[in-house]
Design a protein around this motif. Structure first.
Motif, PDB file in Angstrom:
ATOM      1  N   ASP A  11       2.556  17.629 -18.782  1.00 29.35           N
ATOM      2  CA  ASP A  11       2.174  17.060 -20.074  1.00 29.35           C
ATOM      3  C   ASP A  11       0.671  17.116 -20.286  1.00 29.35           C
ATOM      4  OD1 ASP A  11       4.823  16.571 -20.351  1.00 29.35           O
ATOM      5  OD2 ASP A  11       4.712  14.398 -20.115  1.00 29.35           O
ATOM      6  N   LEU A  12      -0.104  16.931 -19.216  1.00 30.61           N
ATOM      7  CA  LEU A  12      -1.560  17.048 -19.320  1.00 30.61           C
ATOM      8  C   LEU A  12      -1.947  18.478 -19.677  1.00 30.61           C
ATOM      9  CD1 LEU A  12      -2.618  14.885 -16.232  1.00 30.61           C
ATOM     10  CD2 LEU A  12      -2.825  14.268 -18.643  1.00 30.61           C
ATOM     11  N   ALA A  13      -1.193  19.437 -19.128  1.00 31.24           N
ATOM     12  CA  ALA A  13      -1.451  20.840 -19.474  1.00 31.24           C
ATOM     13  C   ALA A  13      -1.134  21.097 -20.946  1.00 31.24           C
ATOM     14  CB  ALA A  13      -0.612  21.750 -18.581  1.00 31.24           C
TER      15      ALA A  13
ATOM     16  N   SER B 110       0.833  -1.209   0.000  1.00 38.13           N
ATOM     17  CA  SER B 110       0.000   0.000   0.000  1.00 38.13           C
ATOM     18  C   SER B 110       0.867   1.258   0.000  1.00 38.13           C
ATOM     19  CB  SER B 110      -0.948   0.005   1.202  1.00 38.13           C
ATOM     20  OG  SER B 110      -0.234  -0.049   2.420  1.00 38.13           O
ATOM     21  N   THR B 111       1.986   1.240   0.738  1.00 35.36           N
ATOM     22  CA  THR B 111       2.900   2.385   0.738  1.00 35.36           C
ATOM     23  C   THR B 111       3.538   2.565  -0.635  1.00 35.36           C
ATOM     24  OG1 THR B 111       3.410   1.982   3.070  1.00 35.36           O
ATOM     25  CG2 THR B 111       4.915   3.414   1.865  1.00 35.36           C
ATOM     26  N   TYR B 112       3.970   1.463  -1.195  1.00 35.04           N
ATOM     27  CA  TYR B 112       4.606   1.479  -2.517  1.00 35.04           C
ATOM     28  C   TYR B 112       3.648   2.017  -3.577  1.00 35.04           C
ATOM     29  CZ  TYR B 112       7.268  -0.475  -6.475  1.00 35.04           C
ATOM     30  OH  TYR B 112       7.981  -0.644  -7.630  1.00 35.04           O
ATOM     31  N   LEU B 113       2.415   1.529  -3.544  1.00 39.04           N
ATOM     32  CA  LEU B 113       1.417   1.959  -4.518  1.00 39.04           C
ATOM     33  C   LEU B 113       1.103   3.439  -4.355  1.00 39.04           C
ATOM     34  CD1 LEU B 113      -0.637   1.280  -6.749  1.00 39.04           C
ATOM     35  CD2 LEU B 113      -2.259   0.639  -4.947  1.00 39.04           C
ATOM     36  N   SER B 114       0.957   3.890  -3.108  1.00 43.79           N
ATOM     37  CA  SER B 114       0.594   5.296  -2.857  1.00 43.79           C
ATOM     38  C   SER B 114       1.661   6.250  -3.375  1.00 43.79           C
ATOM     39  CB  SER B 114       0.384   5.521  -1.352  1.00 43.79           C
ATOM     40  OG  SER B 114      -0.618   4.675  -0.852  1.00 43.79           O
ATOM     41  N   ILE B 115       2.905   6.008  -3.003  1.00 41.21           N
ATOM     42  CA  ILE B 115       3.988   6.911  -3.416  1.00 41.21           C
ATOM     43  C   ILE B 115       4.214   6.832  -4.921  1.00 41.21           C
ATOM     44  CG2 ILE B 115       6.479   7.292  -3.252  1.00 41.21           C
ATOM     45  CD1 ILE B 115       6.351   6.937  -0.330  1.00 41.21           C
ATOM     46  N   SER B 116       4.115   5.623  -5.478  1.00 36.39           N
ATOM     47  CA  SER B 116       4.308   5.475  -6.928  1.00 36.39           C
ATOM     48  C   SER B 116       3.242   6.239  -7.701  1.00 36.39           C
ATOM     49  CB  SER B 116       4.274   3.994  -7.313  1.00 36.39           C
ATOM     50  OG  SER B 116       5.341   3.288  -6.729  1.00 36.39           O
ATOM     51  N   MET B 117       1.990   6.185  -7.227  1.00 44.93           N
ATOM     52  CA  MET B 117       0.911   6.890  -7.907  1.00 44.93           C
ATOM     53  C   MET B 117       1.106   8.398  -7.838  1.00 44.93           C
ATOM     54  SD  MET B 117      -2.571   4.745  -7.087  1.00 44.93           S
ATOM     55  CE  MET B 117      -3.544   5.699  -8.248  1.00 44.93           C
ATOM     56  N   VAL B 118       1.518   8.900  -6.680  1.00 46.38           N
ATOM     57  CA  VAL B 118       1.725  10.343  -6.527  1.00 46.38           C
ATOM     58  C   VAL B 118       2.881  10.810  -7.412  1.00 46.38           C
ATOM     59  CG1 VAL B 118       2.380  12.170  -4.918  1.00 46.38           C
ATOM     60  CG2 VAL B 118       0.767  10.404  -4.198  1.00 46.38           C
ATOM     61  N   PHE B 119       3.983  10.056  -7.400  1.00 52.24           N
ATOM     62  CA  PHE B 119       5.160  10.408  -8.205  1.00 52.24           C
ATOM     63  C   PHE B 119       4.813  10.384  -9.695  1.00 52.24           C
ATOM     64  CE2 PHE B 119       9.851   9.333  -9.149  1.00 52.24           C
ATOM     65  CZ  PHE B 119      10.158  10.679  -9.242  1.00 52.24           C
ATOM     66  N   TRP B 120       4.072   9.361 -10.098  1.00 50.51           N
ATOM     67  CA  TRP B 120       3.665   9.223 -11.498  1.00 50.51           C
ATOM     68  C   TRP B 120       2.766  10.381 -11.919  1.00 50.51           C
ATOM     69  CZ3 TRP B 120      -1.589   7.373 -12.639  1.00 50.51           C
ATOM     70  CH2 TRP B 120      -1.826   7.159 -14.003  1.00 50.51           C
ATOM     71  N   TYR B 121       1.785  10.704 -11.095  1.00 51.52           N
ATOM     72  CA  TYR B 121       0.812  11.727 -11.496  1.00 51.52           C
ATOM     73  C   TYR B 121       1.432  13.123 -11.467  1.00 51.52           C
ATOM     74  CZ  TYR B 121      -3.727  13.745 -12.372  1.00 51.52           C
ATOM     75  OH  TYR B 121      -4.767  14.405 -12.966  1.00 51.52           O
ATOM     76  N   LEU B 122       2.298  13.385 -10.508  1.00 53.50           N
ATOM     77  CA  LEU B 122       2.952  14.700 -10.471  1.00 53.50           C
ATOM     78  C   LEU B 122       3.731  14.958 -11.756  1.00 53.50           C
ATOM     79  CD1 LEU B 122       4.353  15.257  -6.862  1.00 53.50           C
ATOM     80  CD2 LEU B 122       2.815  16.744  -8.119  1.00 53.50           C
ATOM     81  N   GLY B 123       4.452  13.939 -12.229  1.00 55.10           N
ATOM     82  CA  GLY B 123       5.213  14.100 -13.460  1.00 55.10           C
ATOM     83  C   GLY B 123       4.332  14.302 -14.674  1.00 55.10           C
ATOM     84  N   LEU B 124       3.098  13.791 -14.606  1.00 61.22           N
ATOM     85  CA  LEU B 124       2.168  13.912 -15.730  1.00 61.22           C
ATOM     86  C   LEU B 124       1.582  15.303 -15.878  1.00 61.22           C
ATOM     87  CD1 LEU B 124       0.017  10.637 -15.612  1.00 61.22           C
ATOM     88  CD2 LEU B 124       1.185  11.535 -17.632  1.00 61.22           C
ATOM     89  N   ILE B 125       1.523  16.074 -14.796  1.00 61.57           N
ATOM     90  CA  ILE B 125       0.787  17.344 -14.794  1.00 61.57           C
ATOM     91  C   ILE B 125       1.219  18.301 -15.913  1.00 61.57           C
ATOM     92  CG2 ILE B 125       0.409  19.470 -13.467  1.00 61.57           C
ATOM     93  CD1 ILE B 125       0.098  17.720 -10.971  1.00 61.57           C
TER      94      ILE B 125
ATOM     95  N   GLY C 235      -5.032  22.930 -13.405  1.00 58.56           N
ATOM     96  CA  GLY C 235      -4.840  24.323 -13.794  1.00 58.56           C
ATOM     97  C   GLY C 235      -3.394  24.737 -13.927  1.00 58.56           C
ATOM     98  N   TRP C 236      -2.516  23.826 -14.263  1.00 62.96           N
ATOM     99  CA  TRP C 236      -1.087  24.118 -14.400  1.00 62.96           C
ATOM    100  C   TRP C 236      -0.858  25.234 -15.424  1.00 62.96           C
ATOM    101  CZ3 TRP C 236       3.628  22.490 -12.452  1.00 62.96           C
ATOM    102  CH2 TRP C 236       4.762  22.715 -13.215  1.00 62.96           C
ATOM    103  N   VAL C 237      -0.018  26.218 -15.025  1.00 60.56           N
ATOM    104  CA  VAL C 237       0.264  27.341 -15.910  1.00 60.56           C
ATOM    105  C   VAL C 237       1.711  27.372 -16.376  1.00 60.56           C
ATOM    106  CG1 VAL C 237      -1.567  28.814 -14.983  1.00 60.56           C
ATOM    107  CG2 VAL C 237       0.696  28.837 -13.906  1.00 60.56           C
ATOM    108  N   GLY C 238       2.568  26.543 -15.791  1.00 66.82           N
ATOM    109  CA  GLY C 238       3.951  26.465 -16.246  1.00 66.82           C
ATOM    110  C   GLY C 238       4.817  27.624 -15.833  1.00 66.82           C
ATOM    111  N   SER C 239       4.482  28.303 -14.730  1.00 65.77           N
ATOM    112  CA  SER C 239       5.308  29.420 -14.264  1.00 65.77           C
ATOM    113  C   SER C 239       6.607  28.896 -13.654  1.00 65.77           C
ATOM    114  CB  SER C 239       4.537  30.235 -13.218  1.00 65.77           C
ATOM    115  OG  SER C 239       4.298  29.443 -12.056  1.00 65.77           O
ATOM    116  N   ALA C 240       7.573  29.793 -13.504  1.00 60.64           N
ATOM    117  CA  ALA C 240       8.856  29.401 -12.912  1.00 60.64           C
ATOM    118  C   ALA C 240       8.653  28.878 -11.495  1.00 60.64           C
ATOM    119  CB  ALA C 240       9.806  30.602 -12.909  1.00 60.64           C
TER     120      ALA C 240
END
Length: 457
Positions: free
Chosen positions: A189-191, A172-187, A212-217
């Motif tokens: 590209d989704l934008a 459950s720990t592995y799945l939780s952190i992997s999902m968060v890491f995966w989705y953060l990196g996607l943001i 609502g990612w805007v790609g600011s510094a």
């Protein structure tokens, strides 16, 4: 900081993005599978794996109704295919975290072409693995009892000395952190997909998914910091999760299982099988989605080298097990390994040795490491071998301390159906993901593109 093309040529450093692509080309090429209507090949493959998945769901429902007696499990082999599948799929999910987290910390640029698919593979593989474990407990609707939460059962809590509980916490720990890491990196590209979308519904969907990612510094700075923290948290999980899975066996008193070599042996095997599955998926993805300029031969070569090294480690572990059994002088231990190699399941043992020890040796030769058909077949063979490794470990239960309790494990049609069904679920999820989200990290690939002479870098 990227090197100029002249410097890369002088140092003979292969490009991680080939074909002279511009930044715009990268976005267009990688977003194409998400924006175009699915091809006939995609539909045919998806309908095939979806059919397998639906049949598997129907069989699971029938097992719920009838019970586990439909399977081939017996006494003493009380786990059967379910735990074989569990350990196999947890191993498959290992390469994703290794590529995304460990290689991120070591600043390995070649990870950018494969990390997104590997991370997604991790999520789907862990979900499939967990489903096998839950189904096997006999009363899966009581699976929530595995979690230590305030309850009405008085002093009745989970048994923290049980490896099943350790698995619950680790997975459950592995799945939780992997999902968060995966989705953060996607943001980011989704934008990008949101900004390119022409249909209103698609634009709104990706806007919600991109938060609502805007790609600011400032946004990029925060993303980098969080990614580094999550990578640092994920790295110990690469070692700990399969170590804890190995404790399912190692903390028992059974000869052949009660051994301290299991943790490193299982971790190496997990990385071995995980990278084999990544190679399988990447070879298919680069052909089907026309991504040869982004999943280059350099990426595949590096993964083949890792497969070769971990294959050697696994082979060393096989030999060490036999040596320790002989050196111990324990007749039960000696018999357990003799039975493993020359007993009724000896055929499975030699399939395991052939696939896991002999097949990766082809990667000693550079020409074969760069040969697509060879690496594709080798990756399939390795995963077959790693499944048989878990099968062999489980089947040693058929002959324990008392010959009067010896029994053969014969899988039923339901066992085989559940095994095939796990692949159906995995590939159904993976194909859906390939249609909705980028197969390759658009933003990250752009950071490793070769810079032209005179460009700012």
């Amino acid at each position: 900081m990227s090197l100029t093309q002249a410097v890369r040529d002088k140092l003979d450093i292969p490009d991680l993005v080939t074909g002279g692509k511009s930044l715009k080309d990268v976005t267009v090429d990688i977003a194409k599978p998400n924006e175009d209507f699915p091809t006939k090949l995609w539909w045919n493959t998806f309908l095939l794996v979806l059919t397998i998945t639906l049949i598997d769901v129907a069989i699971i429902g029938y097992l719920f109704y009838e019970g586990l007696y439909l399977l081939g499990i017996n006494n003493p082999v009380g786990w059967g295919f379910f735990v074989v599948n569990f350990v196999f799929w947890i191993g498959i999910g290992h390469a994703g975290t290794l590529i995304s987290a460990v290689l991120y910390l070591f600043r390995q640029g070649w990870r950018t072409g494969i990390n997104r698919a590997a991370e997604a593979m991790t999520i789907f593989a862990v979900l499939v693995a967990a489903s096998n474990l839950i189904l096997h407990v006999g009363r899966p609707w009581l699976g929530f009892w595995l979690f230590p939460y305030p309850n009405e059962r008085g002093p009745l809590w989970v048994n923290f000395r049980s490896p099943l509980i350790w698995d619950t916490f680790a997975v459950s720990t592995y799945l939780s952190i992997s999902m968060v890491f995966w989705y953060l990196g996607l943001i980011p590209d989704l934008a990008t997909l949101r900004d390119r979308a022409t249909e209103t519904w698609r634009k709104n969907l990706y806007n919600v998914l991109a938060f609502g990612w805007v790609g600011s510094a400032r946004a990029w700075s925060h993303l980098e910091i969080v990614s580094m923290i999550l990578a640092a948290l994920s790295t110990p999980l690469v070692l700990s999760v399969h170590t804890i899975v190995s404790f399912d066996f190692a903390v028992s008193i059974l000869p052949g299982w009660h051994t301290t070599i299991f943790p490193p042996y299982f971790v190496a095997g997990a990385i071995f099988s995980g990278f084999a599955m990544v190679v399988t998926l990447m070879v298919i993805a680069r052909e089907v989605f026309n991504l040869k300029n982004y999943i280059t031969m350099k990426h595949l070569d590096n993964m083949n080298k890792i497969m070769m090294v971990t294959g050697l480690i696994v082979g060393l572990a096989y030999g060490t097990e036999f040596f320790i059994a002989w050196y111990s002088g324990n007749e039960y231990e000696v018999f357990a390994f003799w039975n493993r190699a020359f007993g009724p399941y000896g055929w499975a043992y030699f399939i395991m040795i052939s696939c896991n020890v002999l097949s990766p040796q082809v990667f000693w030769f550079r020409k074969l490491r760069y040969n697509i058909p060879v690496m594709f077949v080798a990756s399939l063979v390795v995963n077959v071998g790693m499944w048989f490794e878990r099968f062999v470990i489980m089947m040693t239960l058929n002959r324990d301390f008392l010959p009067s309790s010896w029994a053969m494990y014969t899988p039923s049609l339901f066992d085989y159906a559940m095994l095939i069904g796990t692949f159906g679920i995995f590939f159904t999820l993976f194909l859906l993901w390939c249609r909705i989200m980028p197969v390759i990290a658009i933003a990250e690939v752009k950071t490793v593109m070769p810079q032209k002479e005179g460009a700012h870098h």
